[in-house]
Write an enzyme that holds these catalytic residues in place. Structure first.
Site, short mmCIF file in Angstrom:
data_model
loop_
_atom_site.label_atom_id
_atom_site.label_comp_id
_atom_site.label_asym_id
_atom_site.label_seq_id
_atom_site.Cartn_x
_atom_site.Cartn_y
_atom_site.Cartn_z
N HIS A 1 61.21 74.57 79.64
CA HIS A 1 61.34 75.04 81.02
C HIS A 1 62.32 76.23 81.08
CE1 HIS A 1 60.48 70.63 82.32
NE2 HIS A 1 59.41 71.32 82.66
N LYS B 1 54.25 60.75 89.27
CA LYS B 1 55.23 60.44 88.22
C LYS B 1 56.40 59.67 88.80
CE LYS B 1 54.27 64.68 85.50
NZ LYS B 1 54.80 65.99 85.08
N ARG C 1 50.88 75.33 78.22
CA ARG C 1 51.17 74.94 76.84
C ARG C 1 49.90 74.81 76.02
NH1 ARG C 1 54.56 69.94 78.82
NH2 ARG C 1 52.99 70.25 80.41
N SER D 1 58.70 66.78 79.12
CA SER D 1 59.78 65.88 79.52
C SER D 1 59.39 64.44 79.20
CB SER D 1 60.05 66.00 81.02
OG SER D 1 60.41 67.32 81.36
#
Ligand code: ADP
Length: 163
Positions: free
Chosen positions: A17, A41, A90, A128
């Site tokens: 990040h 989440k 990504r 994460s």
């Protein structure tokens, strides 16, 4: 002046990040890192904890601000006068996900332009969630998150396992 928003859950902020934040801060006059609630989440850190952790890591970047945000990203962007929405890519999975969100955001507000930055190796290989998984098993995670964040993450995981 172009203001960009980089929204995310940042649970917690990673070196990946931070690489994006540094790169985006060079592209735009003003960058707001928006700590959002991702309803799919379950967060480990509260929004205010995340804001404080990110603020400590971006203190040297004079055009970067960190804010908590709720609701639609496009509504937050209107409130702060932002037109660019920064996201990271990504891999192919991120692409499919980000493409749909970018389409929806532009459909909700035609002034919003999504700018996706390609994540660079090695950052492109972790998230994460993955970091939290290996941290739970006792791995050293300082390669993936800043030292201060690693300490907070270990403390939080210990608190959780104690009850
Ligand atoms: P969200 O729940 O909104 O996806 P994340 O904090 O997981 O929030 O990710 C925020 C943004 O940062 C997303 O665009 C994601 O693709 C990107 N990102 C996440 N991890 C990395 C990383 N390691 N390197 C580069 N970009 C990343």
């Amino acid at each position: 002046m172009t203001t960009a928003v980089f929204p995310g859950s940042f649970d917690p902020i990673t070196r990946g990040h931070l690489d994006l934040i540094k790169r985006a801060s060079r592209l735009f006059d003003h960058l707001i890192v928006a700590v959002m609630v991702n309803t799919s989440k379950q967060p480990l850190f509260t929004t205010s904890e995340k804001v404080a952790m990110i603020q400590a890591e971006v203190a040297q970047l004079s055009n970067v601000e960190v804010k908590a945000a709720t609701g639609l990203t496009v509504d937050f962007m209107s409130q702060v006068g932002a037109t660019a929405l920064v996201r990271g890519l990504r891999n192919e999975q991120d692409f499919g996900y980000e493409r749909d969100i970018a389409w929806m955001n532009q459909s909700l507000n035609a002034d919003v332009e999504t700018v996706c930055l390609l994540a660079r190796p090695p950052y492109a290989y972790f998230s994460s969630s993955l970091i939290k998984e290996v941290a739970k098993m006792g791995a050293d995670i300082t390669t993936y998150v800043p030292t201060a964040v690693a300490e907070k993450l270990l403390t939080r995981l210990q608190e959780q396992s104690n009850g």
